[in-house]
Design a protein around this motif. Structure first.
Motif: not given
Length: 61
Positions: A1-24
């Motif tokens: 089974m393939t997970d089809t959730r969409e990833w988005h950048k966390s609103t708590y990620s830093a502006e300078k490239g220290s980013c995390v993505e979240v799939a809820e």
């Protein structure tokens, strides 16, 4: 089974490239934007909600 959730950048990620993505969903998946190939960490939805609430209250500053 393939997970089809969409990833988005966390609103708590830093502006300078220290980013995390979240799939809820029933579990919340978190990955490093710059190292997607390394996979992700899965958290139970409730644990993620508690973590976000703590961030809003400044617990992890």
């Amino acid at each position: 089974m393939t997970d089809t959730r969409e990833w988005h950048k966390s609103t708590y990620s830093a502006e300078k490239g220290s980013c995390v993505e979240v799939a809820e969903g029933a579990t919340v998946l978190v990955r490093d934007t710059q190292h997607r190939d390394l996979g992700h960490i899965a958290y139970p939805h409730q644990a993620w909600a508690v973590f976000l609430n703590d961030l809003r209250r400044g617990v992890h500053d």
